[in-house]
Enzyme design. Structure first.
Site, PDB file in Angstrom:
ATOM      1  N   ARG A 153       0.903  -1.101   0.217  1.00 13.96           N
ATOM      2  CA  ARG A 153       0.033   0.100  -0.110  1.00 13.96           C
ATOM      3  C   ARG A 153       0.984   1.238   0.013  1.00 13.96           C
ATOM      4  NH1 ARG A 153      -1.731   3.711   3.584  1.00 13.96           N
ATOM      5  NH2 ARG A 153      -3.920   4.646   2.994  1.00 13.96           N
ATOM      6  N   SER A 157     -12.434  -3.211   2.205  1.00 16.09           N
ATOM      7  CA  SER A 157     -12.925  -2.442   3.391  1.00 16.09           C
ATOM      8  C   SER A 157     -14.113  -2.114   3.895  1.00 16.09           C
ATOM      9  CB  SER A 157     -11.724  -1.161   3.504  1.00 16.09           C
ATOM     10  OG  SER A 157     -10.389  -1.294   3.421  1.00 16.09           O
ATOM     11  N   LYS A 183      -3.256   6.392   8.485  1.00 13.71           N
ATOM     12  CA  LYS A 183      -4.216   6.847   7.170  1.00 13.71           C
ATOM     13  C   LYS A 183      -4.757   8.182   7.595  1.00 13.71           C
ATOM     14  CE  LYS A 183      -6.719   4.349   5.235  1.00 13.71           C
ATOM     15  NZ  LYS A 183      -7.817   3.132   4.749  1.00 13.71           N
TER      16      LYS A 183
END
Length: 215
Positions: free
Chosen positions: A43, A116, A146
């Site tokens: 990611r 998610s 995040k």
């Protein structure tokens, strides 16, 4: 093609260049693989990422090869083209990323798929779509990894979502080593972490504790 196995979710490491400032992403992931992580998700995104263009693709391919050598599934976050280019084992997308139905139609059967989900509405909608293998649910705790994280759901919220679906859930969001036991007791099948491993001074010990809690 790697067939999805729920055991992949036990010690699930998510990491990109933005998560290891001043360190080598390749070195950190190799240390995590040596320590026994059960899955790795590439990611790499956001203003702190140091990988672009062909360098990003080559790094992803190297990480994919490292995972293959270790017998650990390589998962790409929100980039179907890169997942296909690197022959990834899986792809993970968020609610605001590529439409999940499009992802299923594009790569379904070629790699496993994670989505998610942070609330009951998202779980109920996703349960109607065939081809999704697991959900990433959270953030369970406050997280600094995040900037666009959803509201914290807590352990009670995680337990509620686990009870709603027959699909396996991996918990994510601010999880630290001493919280993995509590996460496991919700019925989640594993913990997906970034900073717990990426910023650890002893990756081997961290992963060992993480895996022990999910055995």
């Amino acid at each position: 093609m790697t067939v999805f196995n729920v055991d992949f979710l036990k010690a699930y490491f998510v990491c990109g260049s933005q998560d290891v400032p001043g360190k080598s992403l390749v070195a950190v992931v190799q240390a995590a693989l040596d320590a026994g992580i059960t899955a790795y998700q590439f990611r790499d995104k956001g203003p702190q990422s140091t990988l672009t263009g062909e360098t990003r693709r080559k790094t992803a391919q190297r990480l994919r090869d490292m995972c293959a050598d270790a017998g650990v599934p390589f998962i790409v976050d929100d980039d179907v083209a890169l997942a296909q280019q690197t022959a990834a084992d899986g792809i993970h997308v968020g609610q605001s990323d590529q439409q999940i139905q499009s992802v299923v139609e594009t790569v379904g059967g070629a790699m496993f798929i994670g989505l998610s989900c942070s609330n009951a509405t998202e779980i109920k909608a996703a349960d109607q779509i065939a081809g999704i293998d697991y959900y990433g649910s959270g953030p369970v705790f406050p997280t600094g990894s995040k900037a666009d994280a959803d509201p914290v759901i807590g352990l009670a919220g995680l337990k509620s979502l686990v009870a709603m679906t027959s699909r396996p859930i991996v918990a994510i969001g601010g999880i630290q080593v001493d919280q993995v036991d509590a996460v496991m007791k919700t019925g989640a099948k594993g913990s997906a972490v970034i900073s717990m491993i990426a910023q650890s001074d002893d990756i081997a010990a961290t992963v060992a504790k993480m895996r022990a809690a999910h055995e």
